[in-house]
Design an enzyme around this catalytic site. Sequence first.
Site, PDB file in Angstrom:
ATOM      1  N   GLU A  35      33.660 -32.180 -11.369  1.00  0.00           N
ATOM      2  CA  GLU A  35      32.757 -32.009 -12.507  1.00  0.00           C
ATOM      3  C   GLU A  35      31.400 -32.637 -12.251  1.00  0.00           C
ATOM      4  O   GLU A  35      30.368 -32.087 -12.628  1.00  0.00           O
ATOM      5  CB  GLU A  35      33.383 -32.598 -13.773  1.00  0.00           C
ATOM      6  CG  GLU A  35      34.586 -31.817 -14.299  1.00  0.00           C
ATOM      7  CD  GLU A  35      34.256 -30.351 -14.589  1.00  0.00           C
ATOM      8  OE1 GLU A  35      33.072 -30.030 -14.814  1.00  0.00           O
ATOM      9  OE2 GLU A  35      35.187 -29.532 -14.586  1.00  0.00           O
ATOM     10  N   TYR A 118      29.799 -32.603 -22.270  1.00  0.00           N
ATOM     11  CA  TYR A 118      30.510 -31.566 -21.533  1.00  0.00           C
ATOM     12  C   TYR A 118      31.554 -32.150 -20.592  1.00  0.00           C
ATOM     13  O   TYR A 118      32.728 -31.748 -20.619  1.00  0.00           O
ATOM     14  CB  TYR A 118      29.548 -30.674 -20.717  1.00  0.00           C
ATOM     15  CG  TYR A 118      30.317 -29.944 -19.647  1.00  0.00           C
ATOM     16  CD1 TYR A 118      31.108 -28.847 -19.976  1.00  0.00           C
ATOM     17  CD2 TYR A 118      30.358 -30.420 -18.330  1.00  0.00           C
ATOM     18  CE1 TYR A 118      31.891 -28.211 -19.023  1.00  0.00           C
ATOM     19  CE2 TYR A 118      31.138 -29.802 -17.376  1.00  0.00           C
ATOM     20  CZ  TYR A 118      31.897 -28.700 -17.723  1.00  0.00           C
ATOM     21  OH  TYR A 118      32.687 -28.106 -16.793  1.00  0.00           O
ATOM     22  N   ASP A 136      29.725 -25.466 -22.006  1.00  0.00           N
ATOM     23  CA  ASP A 136      28.831 -25.516 -20.854  1.00  0.00           C
ATOM     24  C   ASP A 136      27.890 -24.318 -20.895  1.00  0.00           C
ATOM     25  O   ASP A 136      27.923 -23.522 -21.828  1.00  0.00           O
ATOM     26  CB  ASP A 136      29.631 -25.533 -19.544  1.00  0.00           C
ATOM     27  CG  ASP A 136      30.065 -24.136 -19.156  1.00  0.00           C
ATOM     28  OD1 ASP A 136      30.489 -23.392 -20.057  1.00  0.00           O
ATOM     29  OD2 ASP A 136      29.975 -23.780 -17.970  1.00  0.00           O
TER      30      ASP A 136
END
Length: 302
Positions: A35, A118, A136
Amino acid sequence: MQEIHQQINHWYQRNARDLPWRRPGVSGWAVMVSEFMLQQTPVVRVLPVWEQWMHRWPRPQDLAAEPLSEALKAWGRLGYPRRAMRLHAAAIEITTQYNGEVPETEQQLRALPGVGEYTAAAIACFAYGQRTVVVDTNIRRVHARLFGGMALPEPNPRASEFARAKQVQPEEHSSANLWNISVMELGALICTARSPKCDACPVYEHCAWIKAGQPAPHYAPKGQAWKGTDRQVRGAMMAILRAHEEPVLRETFLTDLALQGHGDYIALHKLDAPLEQRERALAGLLSDGLALAEEAGIRLPS
DNA sequence: GAGCCGTGGGG
DNA sequence: TCCCCAAGGCT
């Protein structure tokens, strides 16, 4: 709405990419690293770096035991090296405060450096199967078209988008969990920003944007200046520093920078002048750009 | 909240 | 060629 849920979730199960951080049994750390790297960097460029990173530092404490300079060099050319600094700092926090286990709640995740709305929702959902509201850029775009009838979402996320994202989720837990990644993947592969593949879209019949006649975007992209900016030179500075194992001598640094075509910049900003004589603006540039290296122990001699 | 933070590939 | 865009976060 249930039909849309089923169509998109089913589409994902048949068309999802086989990405290593999606495989069964991957750790929370593996998801977290992916991520961080995927923040504003395309999947194809992240893949090889993620593989090397996880091989070298399979647990947070492995990275935490290394100096920041190693993280910055391993980050390579992914861009936004601040992310590597934040990931390293987060690894230290996880090691000292969570006994080396990536925390599972959004609140705990959100408090880690480099983890925003997010990323916290994504880790909790993808790594720990929690029901979170993931928003996102892909999901924003799909929602804007499918439900909003717009070509593109607003340039900056609005609170109303989070409310809508929560509103359109499936009721049932596992379906809602799958929905997050499915909509994201749809946006990445089909409902793309430019030249969307509408003929391959599983919810073409339901799309408000199609029904509205595919109106054009209501705003023009801004675009960021690059050529001739401090930012460009900072990138060149980092490239030089990454290429050296040891602290870089000032002469070497300036020579390399000039070789990359920044001789005029060196002269304009008196980069070759003694530190005390540098202008305040230059000091700001150095502290901002070279802080990455300074904190890592790869620094210019003073 | 708008602007800034790197890098490289595709249209 | 040039410019938009990419699983955002921080100030």
